[in-house]
Write a protein that holds these residues in place. Sequence first.
Motif, mmCIF file in Angstrom:
data_model
loop_
_atom_site.group_PDB
_atom_site.id
_atom_site.type_symbol
_atom_site.label_atom_id
_atom_site.label_comp_id
_atom_site.label_asym_id
_atom_site.label_seq_id
_atom_site.Cartn_x
_atom_site.Cartn_y
_atom_site.Cartn_z
ATOM 1 N N ASP A 157 73.753 46.499 21.819
ATOM 2 C CA ASP A 157 74.155 47.403 21.173
ATOM 3 C C ASP A 157 75.237 48.184 22.412
ATOM 4 O O ASP A 157 74.979 49.499 22.425
ATOM 5 N N ALA A 158 75.857 47.640 23.233
ATOM 6 C CA ALA A 158 76.678 48.015 24.307
ATOM 7 C C ALA A 158 75.912 48.768 25.227
ATOM 8 O O ALA A 158 76.403 49.624 25.604
ATOM 9 N N GLN A 159 74.648 48.496 25.386
ATOM 10 C CA GLN A 159 73.765 49.161 26.398
ATOM 11 C C GLN A 159 73.017 48.176 27.298
ATOM 12 O O GLN A 159 72.430 47.097 26.789
ATOM 13 N N VAL A 160 72.515 48.729 28.312
ATOM 14 C CA VAL A 160 71.616 47.845 29.288
ATOM 15 C C VAL A 160 70.488 48.979 29.893
ATOM 16 O O VAL A 160 70.889 50.044 30.009
ATOM 17 N N ARG A 161 69.454 48.417 30.410
ATOM 18 C CA ARG A 161 68.640 49.408 31.199
ATOM 19 C C ARG A 161 68.747 49.241 32.720
ATOM 20 O O ARG A 161 68.232 50.254 33.304
ATOM 21 N N ALA A 162 69.433 48.125 33.309
ATOM 22 C CA ALA A 162 69.715 48.294 34.775
ATOM 23 C C ALA A 162 71.030 47.488 34.835
ATOM 24 O O ALA A 162 71.342 46.580 34.155
ATOM 25 N N ILE A 163 71.434 47.479 35.964
ATOM 26 C CA ILE A 163 72.911 47.000 36.286
ATOM 27 C C ILE A 163 72.710 45.939 36.714
ATOM 28 O O ILE A 163 71.983 45.620 38.091
ATOM 29 N N SER A 164 73.652 44.661 36.426
ATOM 30 C CA SER A 164 73.439 43.382 37.059
ATOM 31 C C SER A 164 74.710 42.574 36.662
ATOM 32 O O SER A 164 74.729 42.576 35.395
ATOM 33 N N SER A 165 75.452 42.152 37.666
ATOM 34 C CA SER A 165 76.575 41.479 37.117
ATOM 35 C C SER A 165 75.925 39.860 36.576
ATOM 36 O O SER A 165 76.831 39.483 35.789
ATOM 37 N N ASP A 166 74.794 39.619 36.892
ATOM 38 C CA ASP A 166 74.292 38.274 36.352
ATOM 39 C C ASP A 166 74.191 38.450 34.892
ATOM 40 O O ASP A 166 74.420 37.768 34.184
ATOM 41 N N GLY A 167 73.629 39.638 34.473
ATOM 42 C CA GLY A 167 73.134 40.098 33.200
ATOM 43 C C GLY A 167 74.425 40.065 32.317
ATOM 44 O O GLY A 167 74.305 39.956 30.998
ATOM 45 N N LEU A 168 75.551 40.730 32.706
ATOM 46 C CA LEU A 168 76.824 40.934 32.017
ATOM 47 C C LEU A 168 77.619 39.709 32.191
ATOM 48 O O LEU A 168 78.755 39.844 31.408
ATOM 49 N N ALA A 169 77.114 38.790 32.575
ATOM 50 C CA ALA A 169 78.197 37.545 32.653
ATOM 51 C C ALA A 169 78.445 36.861 31.250
ATOM 52 O O ALA A 169 79.633 36.542 31.183
ATOM 53 N N ASP A 170 77.598 36.949 30.424
ATOM 54 C CA ASP A 170 77.908 36.385 28.935
ATOM 55 C C ASP A 170 78.678 37.426 28.291
ATOM 56 O O ASP A 170 79.084 37.234 27.164
#
Length: 263
Positions: A157-170
């Motif tokens: 839902d266009a949200q994350v709980r922590a910032i990580s370029s690995d997590g946003l790669a997809d």
Amino acid sequence: MSRRWIGFGIFVVALAGVCVQLGAWQFDKLTERENRNALVTEHLAIDPVELDSVAPAGQRLDPDQEWTVATATGRYDLDRQVTVKYVSRDGRPGVDVLTPLVLDDGTALLVNRGFVETPRSATAPSDLPDPATTTVEVTGWLRPNSGATGEAIRVSDAQVRAISSDGLADHVPYDLRDGYLNLQDQSTGPGLLDPEPRPELGPGTHLAYGLQWWFFGALALTGFVWFAHAERQDRRKRISGSVRAVPDSITTPEEQHELQSSR
């Protein structure tokens, strides 16, 4: 030297040893914090450097480069913007706004544009300020990815709980530079929100906790000695009372010793 007191003594020595180790661990953490503070202070005092010199494409961000002031030029990708939920600033609930900045080489850098106060909710806010729509030069602090894993760094839902370029790669159609940038300034346009405050460079609680653990260790040993001394004095008083209670008809030392032994 009874079994009870020997067992009690072993327990107290072990307890004191654990307290000493915990105190030493806190002092080690204090040393780590002091080293980290010195590195941060050094980085924040240096003029901004180009992103490619410290975080080139395809390479992991060196932990020693954290808090380096870096600059990058590109265009914000509003369509892939996400928010970091459950953030608070000075007791105010809100979100951090995380927008990819697409660079000239086609890669992108995650930019934490800053904090926006919102009601505490699991629903993504819909009225966030838009970033600049033209090419912009950003300046900020380089930060490594969060150590969180799993659902905490995946977009939902266009949200994350922590910032990580690995997590946003997809979540994005381009390669992301490792880590992210805490935005502090930009050359033009809107989009500069409430920036991340400077890091806390104090000693923290490690010194107090270390001294506290060592105090507990000393207290355990001191308490053992005090209780042992108190029981010894109590035994002496009981023995002295027994001697005074010997009948007058028993006059020889041998008879008194035999009576005390039988008691």
